[in-house]
Design a protein around this motif. Structure first.
Motif, PDB file in Angstrom:
ATOM      1  N   UNK A 131      11.943  -3.355  -4.333  1.00  0.00           N
ATOM      2  CA  UNK A 131      10.831  -3.419  -5.279  1.00  0.00           C
ATOM      3  C   UNK A 131       9.549  -3.286  -4.463  1.00  0.00           C
ATOM      4  N   UNK A 132       8.745  -2.289  -4.787  1.00  0.00           N
ATOM      5  CA  UNK A 132       7.517  -2.025  -4.040  1.00  0.00           C
ATOM      6  C   UNK A 132       6.329  -2.508  -4.868  1.00  0.00           C
ATOM      7  N   UNK A 133       5.550  -3.411  -4.298  1.00  0.00           N
ATOM      8  CA  UNK A 133       4.372  -3.906  -4.990  1.00  0.00           C
ATOM      9  C   UNK A 133       3.284  -2.840  -5.014  1.00  0.00           C
ATOM     10  N   UNK A 134       2.749  -2.578  -6.211  1.00  0.00           N
ATOM     11  CA  UNK A 134       1.659  -1.627  -6.402  1.00  0.00           C
ATOM     12  C   UNK A 134       0.604  -2.318  -7.264  1.00  0.00           C
ATOM     13  N   UNK A 135      -0.438  -1.569  -7.647  1.00  0.00           N
ATOM     14  CA  UNK A 135      -1.480  -2.127  -8.494  1.00  0.00           C
ATOM     15  C   UNK A 135      -2.829  -2.218  -7.819  1.00  0.00           C
ATOM     16  N   UNK A 136      -2.927  -1.646  -6.602  1.00  0.00           N
ATOM     17  CA  UNK A 136      -4.212  -1.650  -5.903  1.00  0.00           C
ATOM     18  C   UNK A 136      -5.105  -0.535  -6.434  1.00  0.00           C
ATOM     19  N   UNK A 137      -6.380  -0.677  -6.124  1.00  0.00           N
ATOM     20  CA  UNK A 137      -7.337   0.385  -6.429  1.00  0.00           C
ATOM     21  C   UNK A 137      -8.036   0.801  -5.136  1.00  0.00           C
ATOM     22  N   UNK A 138      -8.109   2.108  -4.838  1.00  0.00           N
ATOM     23  CA  UNK A 138      -7.553   3.202  -5.631  1.00  0.00           C
ATOM     24  C   UNK A 138      -6.025   3.236  -5.547  1.00  0.00           C
ATOM     25  N   UNK A 139      -5.411   3.750  -6.627  1.00  0.00           N
ATOM     26  CA  UNK A 139      -3.959   3.721  -6.727  1.00  0.00           C
ATOM     27  C   UNK A 139      -3.270   4.634  -5.721  1.00  0.00           C
ATOM     28  N   UNK A 140      -4.012   5.576  -5.123  1.00  0.00           N
ATOM     29  CA  UNK A 140      -3.378   6.522  -4.216  1.00  0.00           C
ATOM     30  C   UNK A 140      -2.789   5.838  -2.981  1.00  0.00           C
ATOM     31  N   UNK A 141      -3.386   4.714  -2.538  1.00  0.00           N
ATOM     32  CA  UNK A 141      -2.810   4.033  -1.380  1.00  0.00           C
ATOM     33  C   UNK A 141      -1.413   3.504  -1.694  1.00  0.00           C
ATOM     34  N   UNK A 142      -1.176   3.161  -2.965  1.00  0.00           N
ATOM     35  CA  UNK A 142       0.158   2.708  -3.363  1.00  0.00           C
ATOM     36  C   UNK A 142       1.134   3.868  -3.461  1.00  0.00           C
ATOM     37  N   UNK A 143       0.690   4.960  -4.071  1.00  0.00           N
ATOM     38  CA  UNK A 143       1.605   6.097  -4.198  1.00  0.00           C
ATOM     39  C   UNK A 143       1.938   6.685  -2.832  1.00  0.00           C
ATOM     40  N   UNK A 144       0.974   6.670  -1.920  1.00  0.00           N
ATOM     41  CA  UNK A 144       1.248   7.139  -0.556  1.00  0.00           C
ATOM     42  C   UNK A 144       2.274   6.241   0.139  1.00  0.00           C
ATOM     43  N   UNK A 145       2.180   4.927  -0.100  1.00  0.00           N
ATOM     44  CA  UNK A 145       3.131   3.995   0.508  1.00  0.00           C
ATOM     45  C   UNK A 145       4.532   4.202  -0.046  1.00  0.00           C
ATOM     46  N   UNK A 146       4.641   4.388  -1.350  1.00  0.00           N
ATOM     47  CA  UNK A 146       5.959   4.624  -1.950  1.00  0.00           C
ATOM     48  C   UNK A 146       6.548   5.933  -1.428  1.00  0.00           C
ATOM     49  N   UNK A 147       5.713   6.941  -1.288  1.00  0.00           N
ATOM     50  CA  UNK A 147       6.193   8.223  -0.746  1.00  0.00           C
ATOM     51  C   UNK A 147       6.670   8.054   0.695  1.00  0.00           C
TER      52      UNK A 147
END
Length: 367
Positions: free
Chosen positions: A160-176
């Motif tokens: 389970x990857x925690x997301x919800x930061x702003x800007x959201x791209x830092x989260x999508x980059x981490x998941x990638x």
């Protein structure tokens, strides 16, 4: 078999590192150990993990509710009178963690009295669960390293990857980065802890559409009523409700409103008695569930595993059972072991939560 006393013991154990997510961060487990005593010398035990940024409860409020309201109302009842206990606990509004700990300690006492495990009492479907590990906020390379360590040391292949930061791209980059490093055989899903608006969540999901996520959990607040429906209607992966679905009524609302398509069950907030109601509702509606984690200690993890393994539906998905590894110490006398990506349910009477009394004496805060 009659309840003679209910204890609420505050204790605090530091985490190895701060655990960060959209709704806040925790550095210390400031929990309450709840014990139900009976007239035949049996003691049932459960853990109450207050989460003020989620449910509004604190260590002090849990103690006040348990000792000042719940204990007087259930003392003298038999451990078999679980429905009467539930009815009396739920006269009080809120306080889900306090209620749940009393409920689970009661089940532990019942299992110990009868000489059988709570998981068997609840259903006894299997003796182990596949484990999912939560990866909290950090730079992408640190998140990858944490996941790789769990995979290599414990055989865990669901995250389970925690997301919800702003800007959201830092989260999508981490998941990638996680998908690239871990490969296609690992299950990944995301949990926003209500951190995004519906439009931000939609953009982020589109950016991760090629990453084969299995689901998304609580990406935006429950108060975003129309936005959640809009997001769920267009999402290509299941949307699970967590903090927004803490009672059977809230579960029904989220599902029937189209705001979610799956439910996270956490024994820390619904105990065993109400969790069974939530599970039955989900089964009746044909809805998937996941066993969630409230940053539980080993004592709390034992309870989650007992419930999850007891039922077929809760055993289908990986259960979130590994956050205790982030703690610097624990109260359980015999530590849990995750091997080959699975955690076995404790056998023996009750929940098998034998507390190390010396550790409890060291960490308790009411001396």
């Amino acid at each position: 078999m009659k309840i003679t006393a209910v204890e609420a013991i505050p204790y605090a154990i530091d985490y190895r590192k701060p655990l960060k997510f959209a709704s806040g961060e925790v550095r210390t487990a400031e929990h309450v150990l709840v014990r139900v005593h009976t007239d035949d010398g049996v003691v049932g035990t459960a853990d109450a993990p207050p989460r003020p940024f989620t449910y509004g409860e604190t260590q002090a409020s849990v103690i006040a509710a348990v000792t000042g309201i719940f204990a007087p109302s259930i003392t003298g009842l038999s451990v078999l009178e679980r429905e009467t206990v539930r009815s009396r606990l739920h006269r009080t509004v809120g306080n889900p963690v306090a209620k749940s700990a009393v409920d689970m300690a009661l089940w532990d006492a019942l299992g110990r009295t009868l000489g059988v495990s709570v998981s068997e009492l609840l259903g006894g479907f299997t003796d182990r669960l596949r484990v999912s590990h939560m990866v909290g906020f950090a730079p992408a390379e640190q998140m990858v390293a944490a996941a790789e360590q769990m995979r290599d040391e414990h055989g865990v292949t669901a995250f389970k990857v925690k997301v919800g930061r702003r800007p959201w791209k830092q989260d999508t980059d981490a998941v990638r980065a996680l998908r690239t490093a871990l490969g296609d055989d690992v299950e990944l899903y995301v949990d926003g802890n209500r951190g995004w608006t519906p439009s931000e969540a939609a953009q982020a999901l589109r950016a991760m559409d090629d990453l084969d996520l299995s689901m998304a959990e609580e990406l935006c607040p429950a108060d975003d009523v129309l936005g959640r429906r809009w997001l769920t209607a267009q999402a290509s992966i299941p949307q699970f409700a967590d903090e927004s679905a803490t009672t059977p009524a809230e579960v029904a609302r989220e599902l029937l409103d189209g705001a979610a398509t799956g439910i996270s069950i956490k024994t820390a907030r619904t105990g065993f008695t109400v969790s069974q109601r939530v599970l039955g509702l989900c089964e009746g509606l044909g809805v998937e569930v996941v066993m969630g984690n409230q940053i539980d200690t080993q004592v709390g993890t034992v309870a989650t595993a007992a419930f999850g393994a007891a039922h077929e539906l809760t055993s289908r998905r990986p259960a979130e059972l590994s956050n205790y590894l982030d703690m610097s110490d624990d109260l359980l006398a015999e530590p849990l072991v995750i091997a080959d990506g699975h955690l076995k349910v404790r056998q023996g009477p009750g929940l098998g939560t034998d507390v190390d009394e010396q550790k409890l004496s060291h960490y308790r805060q009411d001396h």
